[in-house]
Design a protein around this motif. Structure first.
Motif, PDB file in Angstrom:
ATOM      1  N   ALA A 100      14.218  -8.018   2.271  1.00  0.00           N
ATOM      2  CA  ALA A 100      13.094  -8.792   2.813  1.00  0.00           C
ATOM      3  C   ALA A 100      11.877  -8.480   1.951  1.00  0.00           C
ATOM      4  CB  ALA A 100      12.833  -8.413   4.266  1.00  0.00           C
ATOM      5  N   TRP A 101      10.829  -9.315   2.088  1.00  0.00           N
ATOM      6  CA  TRP A 101       9.589  -9.035   1.339  1.00  0.00           C
ATOM      7  C   TRP A 101       8.427  -9.033   2.306  1.00  0.00           C
ATOM      8  CZ3 TRP A 101      11.259  -7.552  -3.206  1.00  0.00           C
ATOM      9  CH2 TRP A 101      10.311  -7.030  -4.089  1.00  0.00           C
ATOM     10  N   ASN A 102       7.647  -7.954   2.238  1.00  0.00           N
ATOM     11  CA  ASN A 102       6.554  -7.703   3.177  1.00  0.00           C
ATOM     12  C   ASN A 102       5.332  -7.271   2.369  1.00  0.00           C
ATOM     13  OD1 ASN A 102       5.884  -4.874   5.330  1.00  0.00           O
ATOM     14  ND2 ASN A 102       4.989  -6.904   5.498  1.00  0.00           N
ATOM     15  N   PRO A 103       4.575  -8.225   1.801  1.00  0.00           N
ATOM     16  CA  PRO A 103       3.473  -7.867   0.895  1.00  0.00           C
ATOM     17  C   PRO A 103       2.395  -7.054   1.581  1.00  0.00           C
ATOM     18  CG  PRO A 103       3.342 -10.183   1.510  1.00  0.00           C
ATOM     19  CD  PRO A 103       4.658  -9.679   2.009  1.00  0.00           C
ATOM     20  N   GLU A 104       1.756  -6.200   0.794  1.00  0.00           N
ATOM     21  CA  GLU A 104       0.653  -5.383   1.313  1.00  0.00           C
ATOM     22  C   GLU A 104      -0.675  -6.059   0.989  1.00  0.00           C
ATOM     23  OE1 GLU A 104      -1.680  -3.739  -0.638  1.00  0.00           O
ATOM     24  OE2 GLU A 104      -0.828  -4.050  -2.623  1.00  0.00           O
ATOM     25  N   PHE A 105      -1.678  -5.775   1.843  1.00  0.00           N
ATOM     26  CA  PHE A 105      -3.015  -6.342   1.651  1.00  0.00           C
ATOM     27  C   PHE A 105      -4.061  -5.237   1.806  1.00  0.00           C
ATOM     28  CE2 PHE A 105      -0.299  -9.663   3.496  1.00  0.00           C
ATOM     29  CZ  PHE A 105      -0.359 -10.605   2.484  1.00  0.00           C
ATOM     30  N   LEU A 106      -3.810  -4.104   1.169  1.00  0.00           N
ATOM     31  CA  LEU A 106      -4.691  -2.950   1.350  1.00  0.00           C
ATOM     32  C   LEU A 106      -5.944  -3.061   0.496  1.00  0.00           C
ATOM     33  CD1 LEU A 106      -2.196   0.057   1.378  1.00  0.00           C
ATOM     34  CD2 LEU A 106      -2.792  -1.559   3.191  1.00  0.00           C
ATOM     35  N   ARG A 107      -7.059  -2.655   1.085  1.00  0.00           N
ATOM     36  CA  ARG A 107      -8.306  -2.501   0.338  1.00  0.00           C
ATOM     37  C   ARG A 107      -8.557  -1.010   0.148  1.00  0.00           C
ATOM     38  NH1 ARG A 107     -12.242  -4.772   4.519  1.00  0.00           N
ATOM     39  NH2 ARG A 107     -10.739  -3.652   5.803  1.00  0.00           N
ATOM     40  N   GLU A 108      -8.728  -0.592  -1.085  1.00  0.00           N
ATOM     41  CA  GLU A 108      -9.019   0.832  -1.302  1.00  0.00           C
ATOM     42  C   GLU A 108     -10.314   1.183  -0.583  1.00  0.00           C
ATOM     43  OE1 GLU A 108      -8.391   2.695  -5.015  1.00  0.00           O
ATOM     44  OE2 GLU A 108      -7.005   1.155  -5.725  1.00  0.00           O
ATOM     45  N   GLY A 109     -10.282   2.311   0.103  1.00  0.00           N
ATOM     46  CA  GLY A 109     -11.400   2.712   0.951  1.00  0.00           C
ATOM     47  C   GLY A 109     -11.179   2.353   2.407  1.00  0.00           C
ATOM     48  N   PHE A 110     -10.258   1.400   2.670  1.00  0.00           N
ATOM     49  CA  PHE A 110      -9.963   0.964   4.036  1.00  0.00           C
ATOM     50  C   PHE A 110      -8.452   0.876   4.263  1.00  0.00           C
ATOM     51  CE2 PHE A 110     -13.930  -0.890   2.618  1.00  0.00           C
ATOM     52  CZ  PHE A 110     -14.814  -0.571   3.640  1.00  0.00           C
ATOM     53  N   ALA A 111      -7.680   1.558   3.419  1.00  0.00           N
ATOM     54  CA  ALA A 111      -6.229   1.356   3.409  1.00  0.00           C
ATOM     55  C   ALA A 111      -5.555   1.784   4.708  1.00  0.00           C
ATOM     56  CB  ALA A 111      -5.610   2.108   2.235  1.00  0.00           C
ATOM     57  N   VAL A 112      -6.006   2.862   5.308  1.00  0.00           N
ATOM     58  CA  VAL A 112      -5.391   3.324   6.557  1.00  0.00           C
ATOM     59  C   VAL A 112      -5.622   2.298   7.660  1.00  0.00           C
ATOM     60  CG1 VAL A 112      -5.498   5.086   8.364  1.00  0.00           C
ATOM     61  CG2 VAL A 112      -5.474   5.766   5.953  1.00  0.00           C
ATOM     62  N   ALA A 113      -6.858   1.846   7.801  1.00  0.00           N
ATOM     63  CA  ALA A 113      -7.151   0.830   8.814  1.00  0.00           C
ATOM     64  C   ALA A 113      -6.404  -0.461   8.533  1.00  0.00           C
ATOM     65  CB  ALA A 113      -8.658   0.570   8.866  1.00  0.00           C
ATOM     66  N   ASP A 114      -6.284  -0.828   7.254  1.00  0.00           N
ATOM     67  CA  ASP A 114      -5.595  -2.065   6.905  1.00  0.00           C
ATOM     68  C   ASP A 114      -4.096  -1.987   7.184  1.00  0.00           C
ATOM     69  OD1 ASP A 114      -7.941  -3.234   6.104  1.00  0.00           O
ATOM     70  OD2 ASP A 114      -7.629  -2.882   3.968  1.00  0.00           O
ATOM     71  N   THR A 115      -3.540  -0.777   7.247  1.00  0.00           N
ATOM     72  CA  THR A 115      -2.120  -0.611   7.570  1.00  0.00           C
ATOM     73  C   THR A 115      -1.898  -0.527   9.077  1.00  0.00           C
ATOM     74  OG1 THR A 115      -1.797   0.588   5.490  1.00  0.00           O
ATOM     75  CG2 THR A 115      -0.053   0.764   7.128  1.00  0.00           C
ATOM     76  N   LEU A 116      -2.745   0.218   9.758  1.00  0.00           N
ATOM     77  CA  LEU A 116      -2.571   0.408  11.201  1.00  0.00           C
ATOM     78  C   LEU A 116      -3.060  -0.790  12.009  1.00  0.00           C
ATOM     79  CD1 LEU A 116      -3.669   4.144  11.537  1.00  0.00           C
ATOM     80  CD2 LEU A 116      -1.338   3.228  11.456  1.00  0.00           C
ATOM     81  N   ALA A 117      -4.057  -1.504  11.490  1.00  0.00           N
ATOM     82  CA  ALA A 117      -4.603  -2.670  12.196  1.00  0.00           C
ATOM     83  C   ALA A 117      -4.869  -3.784  11.192  1.00  0.00           C
ATOM     84  CB  ALA A 117      -5.885  -2.282  12.944  1.00  0.00           C
ATOM     85  N   PRO A 118      -3.813  -4.341  10.581  1.00  0.00           N
ATOM     86  CA  PRO A 118      -4.003  -5.345   9.539  1.00  0.00           C
ATOM     87  C   PRO A 118      -4.520  -6.668  10.105  1.00  0.00           C
ATOM     88  CG  PRO A 118      -1.679  -5.145  10.099  1.00  0.00           C
ATOM     89  CD  PRO A 118      -2.397  -4.063  10.855  1.00  0.00           C
ATOM     90  N   ASP A 119      -5.107  -7.485   9.215  1.00  0.00           N
ATOM     91  CA  ASP A 119      -5.570  -8.792   9.678  1.00  0.00           C
ATOM     92  C   ASP A 119      -4.432  -9.799   9.766  1.00  0.00           C
ATOM     93  OD1 ASP A 119      -5.148  -9.249   6.993  1.00  0.00           O
ATOM     94  OD2 ASP A 119      -7.271  -9.516   6.505  1.00  0.00           O
ATOM     95  N   ARG A 120      -3.277  -9.502   9.144  1.00  0.00           N
ATOM     96  CA  ARG A 120      -2.071 -10.294   9.305  1.00  0.00           C
ATOM     97  C   ARG A 120      -0.886  -9.541   8.731  1.00  0.00           C
ATOM     98  NH1 ARG A 120      -4.840 -10.339   4.327  1.00  0.00           N
ATOM     99  NH2 ARG A 120      -4.151 -11.983   2.936  1.00  0.00           N
ATOM    100  N   LEU A 121       0.305  -9.892   9.205  1.00  0.00           N
ATOM    101  CA  LEU A 121       1.555  -9.405   8.645  1.00  0.00           C
ATOM    102  C   LEU A 121       2.330 -10.607   8.124  1.00  0.00           C
ATOM    103  CD1 LEU A 121       2.834  -6.802  11.278  1.00  0.00           C
ATOM    104  CD2 LEU A 121       2.246  -6.313   8.907  1.00  0.00           C
ATOM    105  N   VAL A 122       2.888 -10.459   6.934  1.00  0.00           N
ATOM    106  CA  VAL A 122       3.693 -11.524   6.343  1.00  0.00           C
ATOM    107  C   VAL A 122       5.090 -10.966   6.085  1.00  0.00           C
ATOM    108  CG1 VAL A 122       3.984 -13.071   4.377  1.00  0.00           C
ATOM    109  CG2 VAL A 122       1.692 -12.630   5.289  1.00  0.00           C
ATOM    110  N   LEU A 123       6.096 -11.654   6.602  1.00  0.00           N
ATOM    111  CA  LEU A 123       7.493 -11.243   6.427  1.00  0.00           C
ATOM    112  C   LEU A 123       8.245 -12.363   5.728  1.00  0.00           C
ATOM    113  CD1 LEU A 123       8.270  -9.843  10.015  1.00  0.00           C
ATOM    114  CD2 LEU A 123       7.198  -8.655   8.086  1.00  0.00           C
TER     115      LEU A 123
END
Length: 446
Positions: A140-163
């Motif tokens: 499967a492919w699950n792209p990441e959308f991390l912003r450096e400086g906010f990566a933990v928040a972007d993983t635990l509470a992302p603005d969307r998940l794409v599968l």
């Protein structure tokens, strides 16, 4: 669930720690002995807010551990996340997929029956399908959308998940992995491989285009006498445009946007689609560095030879120690080659900067960097730099001259303190006199 994360660089280490935070048992795999030693000791191998805390907590609890063994990872995991890098190829603008291909081949060889391999790396469209066809495992492919400086928040509470999936089973497994995140209301897009791959490259290309657009407007403002900060403010009120990424400056860098837009244009060309506008986006971005150097020369009377230059910033953005394709260090190194006496300070990126640019000078604080300087360049937007007192700074430097390469400083305050002040896209000022200032400060501006 039992998860493995292949590759513990910026993306992988963050994903591993956050999956442990969500309650999963996680094994991170890497072949870098130094990085593994740090992680096993509960330390983050790079600066990212909140990450060190999560790694320390979950290595201590036993929920997160690290290995160099594909055999161990394969026997352990139900779902394997591949988070290795895709740097730009040395001989072309396309992405180098050697690390991705090697990781998939190795974990596929050792994965348990029924395991799911999930790509998170940013790859050219078509990669997932090719890998799925090459290996007898489910992918499967699950792209990441991390912003450096906010990566933990972007993983635990992302603005969307794409599968990106081919089977209902793969979707079910990933819904279990992200159960807590989805229960919190995170939007979910379930799609095919190609669309999932395109989401990340399209998003980065759009953001890069927006940044380069306002920087192109900065060039027009400088030519016409306009003020790009006021222009951006007016544009930002239009809800179709928005305010984000509309600050003119020295441009973007880092390990994602530059190489991703080049790889996207390259892959599109292979598919017969012309995305030539992305090459102009890239060119505009690189011109910003040239403009900062031109302003530095202007401030120093036409040449920086022998001039003492303080560079505030080394990381490509604040809240990071990442110096990959850093505009700040690129400018600093080029001024050094032009004969300037350059001193760099950054709150987090000093060690990385010294390793990559050992011939530059480095200070232990912003004040030390400023002391005796004939020109100051503000090139990474750390809060510490935005909060500098221009009156106190003026007492430290030899000549009060500053180029704000991030458009983040209060021009009125700095000019009120006697500084010759230029920001990209701002109205021109006469070249500074011998003392660095153009006019006496107006107390009413303070």
């Amino acid at each position: 669930m039992r998860l493995t994360v292949i590759g513990t660089g910026y993306l992988g280490a963050t994903h591993a720690a956050c999956m442990a935070e969500l309650g999963h048992e996680v094994v991170g795999l890497d072949t870098d002995a130094g990085r593994l030693a740090a992680l096993r000791a509960g330390r983050a191998p790079f600066h990212e807010p909140r990450l060190a805390e999560l790694i320390a907590r979950h290595t201590a609890s036993g929920r997160l551990r690290f290995t160099a063994s594909y055999e161990e990872a394969g026997a352990f995991g139900q779902v394997h996340f591949v988070c290795v890098g895709t740097p730009q190829r040395r001989d072309a603008e396309g992405a180098d997929l050697a690390y991705v291909e090697s990781a998939f081949e190795a974990i596929a060889r050792h994965a348990r029956k029924g395991a799911l391999l999930v790509g998170k790396s940013t790859v050219p469209v078509g990669t997932a399908a090719r890998l799925a066809d090459a290996h007898r495992v489910e992918i499967a492919w699950n792209p990441e959308f991390l912003r450096e400086g906010f990566a933990v928040a972007d993983t635990l509470a992302p603005d969307r998940l794409v599968l990106g999936v081919r089977t209902a089973r793969a979707e079910r497994l990933l819904r279990r992995v992200y159960g807590t995140v989805l229960a919190a209301g995170t939007p979910l897009v379930v799609t095919d491989f190609a669309t999932a791959e395109l989401v990340k490259t399209a998003a980065n290309s759009f953001l890069a285009t927006k940044i380069s657009f306002i920087n192109a407007m900065a060039e027009v403002c400088e030519a016409s006498g306009g003020d790009v900060r006021r222009l951006a403010e007016a544009l930002g009120y239009d809800e179709r445009i928005g305010r984000a990424f509309l600050r003119a400056g020295v441009g973007f860098g880092g390990g994602c946007l530059p190489k991703d837009i080049r790889a996207f244009a390259h892959r599109a060309a292979e598919l017969g689609v012309d995305l030539g506008f992305l090459r102009e986006v890239d060119a505009i971005n690189m011109r910003r560095r040239d403009r900062v150097i031109a302003l530095a020369r202007e401030a120093c009377g036409g040449s920086v030879l022998g001039a003492r230059v303080a560079v505030l910033g080394a990381a490509f953005k604040p809240d990071s120690d990442d110096i990959r394709d850093s505009p700040a260090l690129n400018v600093a190194a080029r001024l050094d080659l032009d004969g300037a006496d350059v001193t760099v300070y950054d709150p987090e990126a000093m060690d990385n900067a010294r390793k990559a640019f050992p011939l530059l000078g480095y200070a232990l604080s912003a004040e030390e960097a400023l002391r005796g300087a004939e020109l100051v360049l503000h090139l990474t937007e750390w809060p510490q730099f935005r909060e500098l007192d221009p009156w106190r700074a003026a007492a430290l430097v030899r000549r009060p001259r500053i180029v704000d390469g991030r458009g983040a400083l209060d021009a009125r305050r700095w000019r009120a303190a006697g500084w010759w002040f230029r920001a990209l896209g701002s109205p021109a000022q006469p070249p500074p006199g011998a003392d660095g200032a153009t006019t006496p400060p107006d107390p009413a501006d303070a």
